[in-house]
Scaffold this motif. Structure first.
Motif, PDB file in Angstrom:
ATOM      1  N   ALA A 112       6.272   9.280  -4.147  1.00 16.57           N
ATOM      2  CA  ALA A 112       5.424   8.124  -4.438  1.00 16.57           C
ATOM      3  C   ALA A 112       5.774   7.013  -3.462  1.00 16.57           C
ATOM      4  O   ALA A 112       6.854   7.014  -2.860  1.00 16.57           O
ATOM      5  CB  ALA A 112       5.624   7.647  -5.878  1.00 16.57           C
ATOM      6  N   ARG A 113       4.864   6.072  -3.320  1.00 15.01           N
ATOM      7  CA  ARG A 113       5.121   4.952  -2.406  1.00 15.01           C
ATOM      8  C   ARG A 113       6.067   3.925  -2.998  1.00 15.01           C
ATOM      9  O   ARG A 113       6.703   3.169  -2.268  1.00 15.01           O
ATOM     10  CB  ARG A 113       3.791   4.291  -2.022  1.00 15.01           C
ATOM     11  CG  ARG A 113       2.956   5.124  -1.063  1.00 15.01           C
ATOM     12  CD  ARG A 113       1.668   4.427  -0.677  1.00 15.01           C
ATOM     13  NE  ARG A 113       0.777   4.285  -1.824  1.00 15.01           N
ATOM     14  CZ  ARG A 113      -0.419   3.718  -1.773  1.00 15.01           C
ATOM     15  NH1 ARG A 113      -0.860   3.218  -0.632  1.00 15.01           N
ATOM     16  NH2 ARG A 113      -1.169   3.645  -2.844  1.00 15.01           N
ATOM     17  N   SER A 114       6.158   3.873  -4.325  1.00 17.65           N
ATOM     18  CA  SER A 114       7.043   2.903  -4.973  1.00 17.65           C
ATOM     19  C   SER A 114       7.837   3.593  -6.069  1.00 17.65           C
ATOM     20  O   SER A 114       7.472   4.683  -6.536  1.00 17.65           O
ATOM     21  CB  SER A 114       6.232   1.745  -5.567  1.00 17.65           C
ATOM     22  OG  SER A 114       5.355   2.230  -6.566  1.00 17.65           O
ATOM     23  N   GLU A 115       8.915   2.966  -6.496  1.00 16.14           N
ATOM     24  CA  GLU A 115       9.773   3.566  -7.515  1.00 16.14           C
ATOM     25  C   GLU A 115       9.149   3.481  -8.903  1.00 16.14           C
ATOM     26  O   GLU A 115       9.375   4.352  -9.751  1.00 16.14           O
ATOM     27  CB  GLU A 115      11.144   2.883  -7.513  1.00 16.14           C
ATOM     28  CG  GLU A 115      12.160   3.572  -8.395  1.00 16.14           C
ATOM     29  CD  GLU A 115      13.540   2.976  -8.264  1.00 16.14           C
ATOM     30  OE1 GLU A 115      14.507   3.753  -8.191  1.00 16.14           O
ATOM     31  OE2 GLU A 115      13.645   1.733  -8.252  1.00 16.14           O
ATOM     32  N   GLY A 116       8.382   2.437  -9.165  1.00 15.66           N
ATOM     33  CA  GLY A 116       7.729   2.304 -10.456  1.00 15.66           C
ATOM     34  C   GLY A 116       8.717   2.399 -11.605  1.00 15.66           C
ATOM     35  O   GLY A 116       9.746   1.731 -11.627  1.00 15.66           O
TER      36      GLY A 116
ATOM     37  N   ASP B 103       4.188   8.346   1.655  1.00 19.38           N
ATOM     38  CA  ASP B 103       2.771   8.004   1.729  1.00 19.38           C
ATOM     39  C   ASP B 103       2.024   9.302   1.953  1.00 19.38           C
ATOM     40  O   ASP B 103       2.000   9.834   3.064  1.00 19.38           O
ATOM     41  CB  ASP B 103       2.524   7.024   2.875  1.00 19.38           C
ATOM     42  CG  ASP B 103       1.047   6.683   3.060  1.00 19.38           C
ATOM     43  OD1 ASP B 103       0.220   7.143   2.243  1.00 19.38           O
ATOM     44  OD2 ASP B 103       0.727   5.970   4.030  1.00 19.38           O
TER      45      ASP B 103
ATOM     46  N   GLN C  27      13.813  10.542  -6.176  1.00 20.23           N
ATOM     47  CA  GLN C  27      12.560  10.057  -5.605  1.00 20.23           C
ATOM     48  C   GLN C  27      12.666  10.027  -4.095  1.00 20.23           C
ATOM     49  O   GLN C  27      13.722   9.712  -3.538  1.00 20.23           O
ATOM     50  CB  GLN C  27      12.221   8.656  -6.099  1.00 20.23           C
ATOM     51  CG  GLN C  27      10.854   8.171  -5.602  1.00 20.23           C
ATOM     52  CD  GLN C  27      10.811   6.683  -5.289  1.00 20.23           C
ATOM     53  OE1 GLN C  27      11.795   5.992  -5.460  1.00 20.23           O
ATOM     54  NE2 GLN C  27       9.677   6.193  -4.825  1.00 20.23           N
TER      55      GLN C  27
ATOM     56  N   GLU D 206      10.444   8.203  -1.140  1.00 17.54           N
ATOM     57  CA  GLU D 206       9.319   7.320  -0.846  1.00 17.54           C
ATOM     58  C   GLU D 206       8.397   8.011   0.158  1.00 17.54           C
ATOM     59  O   GLU D 206       8.816   8.376   1.256  1.00 17.54           O
ATOM     60  CB  GLU D 206       9.831   5.999  -0.271  1.00 17.54           C
ATOM     61  CG  GLU D 206       8.739   4.973  -0.031  1.00 17.54           C
ATOM     62  CD  GLU D 206       9.280   3.652   0.483  1.00 17.54           C
ATOM     63  OE1 GLU D 206       8.509   2.909   1.125  1.00 17.54           O
ATOM     64  OE2 GLU D 206      10.473   3.366   0.246  1.00 17.54           O
TER      65      GLU D 206
ATOM     66  N   SER E 260       5.602   8.201 -10.163  1.00 15.21           N
ATOM     67  CA  SER E 260       6.316   6.965 -10.507  1.00 15.21           C
ATOM     68  C   SER E 260       5.630   6.131 -11.586  1.00 15.21           C
ATOM     69  O   SER E 260       6.198   5.155 -12.066  1.00 15.21           O
ATOM     70  CB  SER E 260       6.511   6.102  -9.249  1.00 15.21           C
ATOM     71  OG  SER E 260       5.259   5.658  -8.746  1.00 15.21           O
ATOM     72  N   LYS E 261       4.407   6.512 -11.959  1.00 15.66           N
ATOM     73  CA  LYS E 261       3.658   5.735 -12.949  1.00 15.66           C
ATOM     74  C   LYS E 261       2.826   6.669 -13.823  1.00 15.66           C
ATOM     75  O   LYS E 261       2.531   7.802 -13.445  1.00 15.66           O
ATOM     76  CB  LYS E 261       2.697   4.749 -12.256  1.00 15.66           C
ATOM     77  CG  LYS E 261       3.357   3.728 -11.343  1.00 15.66           C
ATOM     78  CD  LYS E 261       2.291   2.878 -10.649  1.00 15.66           C
ATOM     79  CE  LYS E 261       2.922   1.872  -9.688  1.00 15.66           C
ATOM     80  NZ  LYS E 261       1.887   1.090  -8.978  1.00 15.66           N
TER      81      LYS E 261
ATOM     82  N   SER F 199       4.676  11.538   7.002  1.00 20.60           N
ATOM     83  CA  SER F 199       5.472  11.144   5.849  1.00 20.60           C
ATOM     84  C   SER F 199       5.660  12.327   4.902  1.00 20.60           C
ATOM     85  O   SER F 199       6.749  12.553   4.357  1.00 20.60           O
ATOM     86  CB  SER F 199       4.797   9.983   5.126  1.00 20.60           C
ATOM     87  OG  SER F 199       5.539   9.568   3.997  1.00 20.60           O
TER      88      SER F 199
END
Length: 248
Positions: free
Chosen positions: A36-40, A59, A55, A57, A14-15, A65
């Motif tokens: 990823a933990r965030s969408e970024g 962890d 995506q 989400e 995401s980054k 997860s």
């Protein structure tokens, strides 16, 4: 190159380098799921490539997860052709100040997490390729990032140990991609200004800044990752070091 029949999972997509790797794969027609933990920055890519980029989400430090994520991937895509283990986290600290939580999170994200992901992906991978994003710091451990370099080196050893198993059970190849200094990453986003200043001062005094050379753009490194993924099936790149042109 046309990757229209390929399915990829980018861990930490995401980054920074991970996001650019998702973009490069989609640009070549590959279906890509980012964990990823965030969408970024994925929102823009999902608009550009609505049929190719997704995506979940996740962890990766939590094995449940990861299991849920790969169960969803199996339903969405029916398997994985490319697994890019890109997620990484570093907490700069001198040894005496390295607290328990910072040790644990670096071990979880940088080693346990990739192993969880590989374990789940390998069950459905046939004739696939795994790329682990390592770091030049395994050869040149940076001051205050000694644990980060050690864990990356540990993952390289782990992958050497399972390489034969992954090939004989699924004809899967393993590539270690050692990346040098890059600009535009999210690597130090969580560092405080004081920690960032302390780290760069220590790295400069130790000569590491000059040794790493001019930071490379992440999109160029991402394109190189795609190129190694497409190595002819009769051969494999076991380790590639991709460093700045003026690194030494």
């Amino acid at each position: 190159m046309d990757l229209a029949d390929k399915r990829a999972v980018v861990v930490g997509g995401s980054k920074g380098l991970g996001l650019d790797t998702v973009a490069a794969l989609a640009r070549h027609g590959c279906r890509v799921v980012s964990l990823a933990r965030s969408e970024g920055g994925l929102a823009t890519l999902r608009t550009q490539y609505p049929e190719l980029v997704d995506q979940i989400e996740t962890d990766i430090a939590n094995p449940d997860s990861v299991r849920q994520a790969f169960a969803a991937i199996q339903k969405k895509m029916g398997g994985v052709d490319y697994l890019i283990l890109n997620a990484a986290l570093a907490v700069p600290s001198k040894l005496a100040k390295l607290n328990d939580a910072d040790i644990r999170v670096q071990l979880d994200v940088n080693m346990a997490g990739p192993i969880y992901c590989l374990r789940e992906a390998a069950t459905s991978m046939q004739n696939g390729t795994i790329v682990f994003i390592s770091s030049e710091s395994i050869n040149y451990p940076f001051p205050m990032l000694h644990l980060y370099g050690a864990v990356k080196a540990g993952m390289e050893t782990f992958l050497r140990g399972v390489r034969s198993e992954l090939y004989h059970t699924g004809k899967n190849r393993v590539i270690t991609f050692r990346a040098g200094s890059m600009g535009g990453t999210a690597f130090s986003d969580a560092w405080s200004e004081s920690i960032r200043n302390e780290f760069f001062q220590a790295a400069a005094e130790a000569g590491h800044i000059g040794k790493s050379g001019t930071p490379m753009p992440t999109d160029a490194v991402a394109e190189a990752i795609v190129q190694v993924l497409t190595t002819p099936p009769s051969a494999n790149i076991e380790v590639i070091e991709y460093r700045s042109v003026d690194a030494h």
